[in-house]
Design a protein around this motif. Structure first.
Motif, PDB file in Angstrom:
ATOM      1  N   TYR A   1      -9.183  12.162  -0.329  1.00  0.00           N
ATOM      2  CA  TYR A   1      -9.483  11.719   0.879  1.00  0.00           C
ATOM      3  C   TYR A   1      -8.183  10.982   1.728  1.00  0.00           C
ATOM      4  O   TYR A   1      -8.233  10.543   2.891  1.00  0.00           O
ATOM      5  CB  TYR A   1     -10.590  10.990   1.144  1.00  0.00           C
ATOM      6  CG  TYR A   1     -11.850  11.326   0.258  1.00  0.00           C
ATOM      7  CD1 TYR A   1     -12.502  12.598   0.662  1.00  0.00           C
ATOM      8  CD2 TYR A   1     -12.199  10.872  -0.964  1.00  0.00           C
ATOM      9  CE1 TYR A   1     -13.598  13.228   0.007  1.00  0.00           C
ATOM     10  CE2 TYR A   1     -13.267  11.486  -1.821  1.00  0.00           C
ATOM     11  CZ  TYR A   1     -13.856  12.646  -1.325  1.00  0.00           C
ATOM     12  OH  TYR A   1     -14.984  13.113  -1.773  1.00  0.00           O
ATOM     13  N   THR A   2      -7.151  10.891   0.793  1.00  0.00           N
ATOM     14  CA  THR A   2      -6.082  10.381   1.455  1.00  0.00           C
ATOM     15  C   THR A   2      -5.025  11.325   2.256  1.00  0.00           C
ATOM     16  O   THR A   2      -5.212  12.514   1.907  1.00  0.00           O
ATOM     17  CB  THR A   2      -5.209   9.270   0.508  1.00  0.00           C
ATOM     18  OG1 THR A   2      -4.814  10.361  -0.778  1.00  0.00           O
ATOM     19  CG2 THR A   2      -5.885   8.363   0.098  1.00  0.00           C
ATOM     20  N   GLN A   3      -4.109  10.903   3.026  1.00  0.00           N
ATOM     21  CA  GLN A   3      -3.455  11.937   3.668  1.00  0.00           C
ATOM     22  C   GLN A   3      -2.512  12.606   2.823  1.00  0.00           C
ATOM     23  O   GLN A   3      -2.462  13.835   2.980  1.00  0.00           O
ATOM     24  CB  GLN A   3      -2.407  11.094   4.674  1.00  0.00           C
ATOM     25  CG  GLN A   3      -1.492  12.163   5.370  1.00  0.00           C
ATOM     26  CD  GLN A   3      -0.580  11.516   6.559  1.00  0.00           C
ATOM     27  OE1 GLN A   3      -0.454  10.309   6.605  1.00  0.00           O
ATOM     28  NE2 GLN A   3      -0.192  12.022   7.557  1.00  0.00           N
TER      29      GLN A   3
ATOM     30  N   TYR B   1      -6.637  10.317  -8.425  1.00  0.00           N
ATOM     31  CA  TYR B   1      -7.223   9.067  -8.003  1.00  0.00           C
ATOM     32  C   TYR B   1      -6.252   8.015  -8.780  1.00  0.00           C
ATOM     33  O   TYR B   1      -6.738   7.050  -9.609  1.00  0.00           O
ATOM     34  CB  TYR B   1      -8.804   8.634  -8.438  1.00  0.00           C
ATOM     35  CG  TYR B   1      -9.566   9.537  -7.734  1.00  0.00           C
ATOM     36  CD1 TYR B   1     -10.473   8.907  -6.528  1.00  0.00           C
ATOM     37  CD2 TYR B   1     -10.041  10.796  -8.070  1.00  0.00           C
ATOM     38  CE1 TYR B   1     -11.236   9.450  -5.955  1.00  0.00           C
ATOM     39  CE2 TYR B   1     -11.168  11.419  -7.534  1.00  0.00           C
ATOM     40  CZ  TYR B   1     -11.607  10.926  -6.241  1.00  0.00           C
ATOM     41  OH  TYR B   1     -12.470  11.537  -5.536  1.00  0.00           O
TER      42      TYR B   1
ATOM     43  N   ASP C   1       1.141   3.736  -3.306  1.00  0.00           N
ATOM     44  CA  ASP C   1       0.994   4.961  -2.975  1.00  0.00           C
ATOM     45  C   ASP C   1      -0.401   5.772  -3.749  1.00  0.00           C
ATOM     46  O   ASP C   1      -0.299   6.688  -4.406  1.00  0.00           O
ATOM     47  CB  ASP C   1       2.103   6.079  -3.308  1.00  0.00           C
ATOM     48  CG  ASP C   1       1.831   7.589  -2.569  1.00  0.00           C
ATOM     49  OD1 ASP C   1       0.937   7.663  -1.921  1.00  0.00           O
ATOM     50  OD2 ASP C   1       2.749   8.349  -3.093  1.00  0.00           O
ATOM     51  N   TYR C   2      -1.545   5.113  -3.506  1.00  0.00           N
ATOM     52  CA  TYR C   2      -2.903   5.498  -4.225  1.00  0.00           C
ATOM     53  C   TYR C   2      -3.409   6.757  -3.584  1.00  0.00           C
ATOM     54  O   TYR C   2      -3.541   6.696  -2.337  1.00  0.00           O
ATOM     55  CB  TYR C   2      -3.758   4.191  -4.036  1.00  0.00           C
ATOM     56  CG  TYR C   2      -5.191   4.460  -4.700  1.00  0.00           C
ATOM     57  CD1 TYR C   2      -5.512   5.030  -6.115  1.00  0.00           C
ATOM     58  CD2 TYR C   2      -6.407   4.548  -4.027  1.00  0.00           C
ATOM     59  CE1 TYR C   2      -6.502   5.221  -6.560  1.00  0.00           C
ATOM     60  CE2 TYR C   2      -7.497   4.586  -4.468  1.00  0.00           C
ATOM     61  CZ  TYR C   2      -7.771   5.118  -5.781  1.00  0.00           C
ATOM     62  OH  TYR C   2      -9.000   5.389  -6.312  1.00  0.00           O
ATOM     63  N   ARG C   3      -3.508   7.691  -4.202  1.00  0.00           N
ATOM     64  CA  ARG C   3      -3.841   9.166  -3.790  1.00  0.00           C
ATOM     65  C   ARG C   3      -5.431   9.630  -4.339  1.00  0.00           C
ATOM     66  O   ARG C   3      -5.709   9.485  -5.610  1.00  0.00           O
ATOM     67  CB  ARG C   3      -2.878  10.232  -4.050  1.00  0.00           C
ATOM     68  CG  ARG C   3      -1.724   9.777  -3.511  1.00  0.00           C
ATOM     69  CD  ARG C   3      -0.765  10.932  -3.550  1.00  0.00           C
ATOM     70  NE  ARG C   3       0.483  10.650  -3.260  1.00  0.00           N
ATOM     71  CZ  ARG C   3       1.949  11.251  -3.348  1.00  0.00           C
ATOM     72  NH1 ARG C   3       1.631  12.592  -3.920  1.00  0.00           N
ATOM     73  NH2 ARG C   3       2.989  10.989  -3.029  1.00  0.00           N
ATOM     74  N   THR C   4      -6.097  10.025  -3.460  1.00  0.00           N
ATOM     75  CA  THR C   4      -7.302  10.267  -3.923  1.00  0.00           C
ATOM     76  C   THR C   4      -7.558  11.756  -2.694  1.00  0.00           C
ATOM     77  O   THR C   4      -6.677  12.123  -2.065  1.00  0.00           O
ATOM     78  CB  THR C   4      -8.666   9.613  -3.225  1.00  0.00           C
ATOM     79  OG1 THR C   4      -8.824   9.507  -1.975  1.00  0.00           O
ATOM     80  CG2 THR C   4      -8.288   8.222  -3.595  1.00  0.00           C
TER      81      THR C   4
ATOM     82  N   GLU D   1       0.741  -1.098   0.033  1.00  0.00           N
ATOM     83  CA  GLU D   1      -0.038   0.091  -0.006  1.00  0.00           C
ATOM     84  C   GLU D   1       1.007   1.325   0.220  1.00  0.00           C
ATOM     85  O   GLU D   1       0.558   2.010  -0.583  1.00  0.00           O
ATOM     86  CB  GLU D   1      -0.923   0.111   1.053  1.00  0.00           C
ATOM     87  CG  GLU D   1      -1.958  -0.899   1.239  1.00  0.00           C
ATOM     88  CD  GLU D   1      -1.632  -2.450   1.825  1.00  0.00           C
ATOM     89  OE1 GLU D   1      -2.481  -3.324   1.920  1.00  0.00           O
ATOM     90  OE2 GLU D   1      -0.144  -2.269   2.107  1.00  0.00           O
ATOM     91  N   GLU D   2       1.966   1.281   0.726  1.00  0.00           N
ATOM     92  CA  GLU D   2       2.826   2.387   1.036  1.00  0.00           C
ATOM     93  C   GLU D   2       3.769   2.497  -0.680  1.00  0.00           C
ATOM     94  O   GLU D   2       3.755   3.471  -1.041  1.00  0.00           O
ATOM     95  CB  GLU D   2       3.990   2.248   1.952  1.00  0.00           C
ATOM     96  CG  GLU D   2       3.341   2.490   3.394  1.00  0.00           C
ATOM     97  CD  GLU D   2       4.103   1.977   4.489  1.00  0.00           C
ATOM     98  OE1 GLU D   2       4.282   2.723   5.305  1.00  0.00           O
ATOM     99  OE2 GLU D   2       4.896   0.911   4.341  1.00  0.00           O
TER     100      GLU D   2
ATOM    101  N   SER E   1      -3.156  14.058  -0.712  1.00  0.00           N
ATOM    102  CA  SER E   1      -4.073  13.891  -1.529  1.00  0.00           C
ATOM    103  C   SER E   1      -3.874  14.343  -2.916  1.00  0.00           C
ATOM    104  O   SER E   1      -2.978  14.865  -3.272  1.00  0.00           O
ATOM    105  CB  SER E   1      -5.337  14.742  -0.832  1.00  0.00           C
ATOM    106  OG  SER E   1      -4.836  16.160  -0.816  1.00  0.00           O
TER     107      SER E   1
ATOM    108  N   ASP F   1      -8.088   0.287  -7.428  1.00  0.00           N
ATOM    109  CA  ASP F   1      -7.908   1.663  -7.899  1.00  0.00           C
ATOM    110  C   ASP F   1      -8.816   1.653  -9.317  1.00  0.00           C
ATOM    111  O   ASP F   1      -8.268   1.097 -10.139  1.00  0.00           O
ATOM    112  CB  ASP F   1      -6.453   1.827  -8.300  1.00  0.00           C
ATOM    113  CG  ASP F   1      -6.254   3.104  -8.977  1.00  0.00           C
ATOM    114  OD1 ASP F   1      -7.032   3.845  -9.649  1.00  0.00           O
ATOM    115  OD2 ASP F   1      -4.974   3.365  -9.301  1.00  0.00           O
TER     116      ASP F   1
END
Length: 173
Positions: A63-65, A71, A58-61, A54-55, A67, A131
């Motif tokens: 709503y992720t830390q 997506y 590094d999927y970013r939306t 997961e790190e 962001s 994703d």
């Protein structure tokens, strides 16, 4: 199918046919054989077990830390290519994972669509990244005990993909 970059396996969206990934019986546990159409190629998985998949992905939306409204996968940019879907194995903190990435973040492509049917997945495994799997998107994830049918649709400058996590000697598509 061809090798791109550092032992990633790329499967063009326009081709059909089975791909089989098998761990080799040698002294290097990160070596796998990729078999398609009678051709066999040795690949080496990525990762040293220190970081979770997961790190790494590094999927970013929004709503992720960290962001982003794209997506997309930010951790796999070194492997991404325009108009290409890639798959490779990652050795992470929780074991071996099959990583699939479609498209190229901030690339030069209009986007695309792809449906994959993946069979022979270990029952004890799980899709730890889908994703994209959020309300209002066009992707479809249909999972059974040892198989999945996934349809992705992504737009320009974005990626789609997923990660299946499981320790298996054989994963076939």
């Amino acid at each position: 199918m061809h090798r791109t970059g550092r032992n990633t396996v790329s499967h063009s969206r326009s081709r059909r046919g089975g791909i089989s990934l098998q761990q080799q019986d040698d002294d290097t546990p990160q070596n796998y054989s990729v078999i398609q159409g009678g051709e066999c190629t040795t690949i080496t998985s990525f990762g040293d077990g220190s970081e979770s998949v997961e790190e790494f992905y590094d999927y970013r939306t929004p709503y992720t830390q960290q962001s982003s409204y794209t997506y997309s996968s930010f951790g796999t940019t070194q492997f991404q290519q325009d108009n290409t879907s890639i798959l490779f194995l990652y050795e992470g903190a929780e074991g071996t994972s099959l990583v699939l990435v479609n498209g190229h973040l901030n690339g030069d492509s209009a986007g695309g669509a792809l449906t994959m049917e993946i069979d022979g997945l270990p029952e004890e495994g799980a899709w730890v990244i889908e994703d994209d799997n959020y309300e209002g998107q066009f992707d479809e994830f249909d999972h059974a005990a040892t198989s999945s049918r996934i349809t992705w649709a992504w737009t320009e400058n974005r990626t789609d993909g997923g990660v299946f996590q499981g320790d298996s000697k054989t994963i076939s598509r």
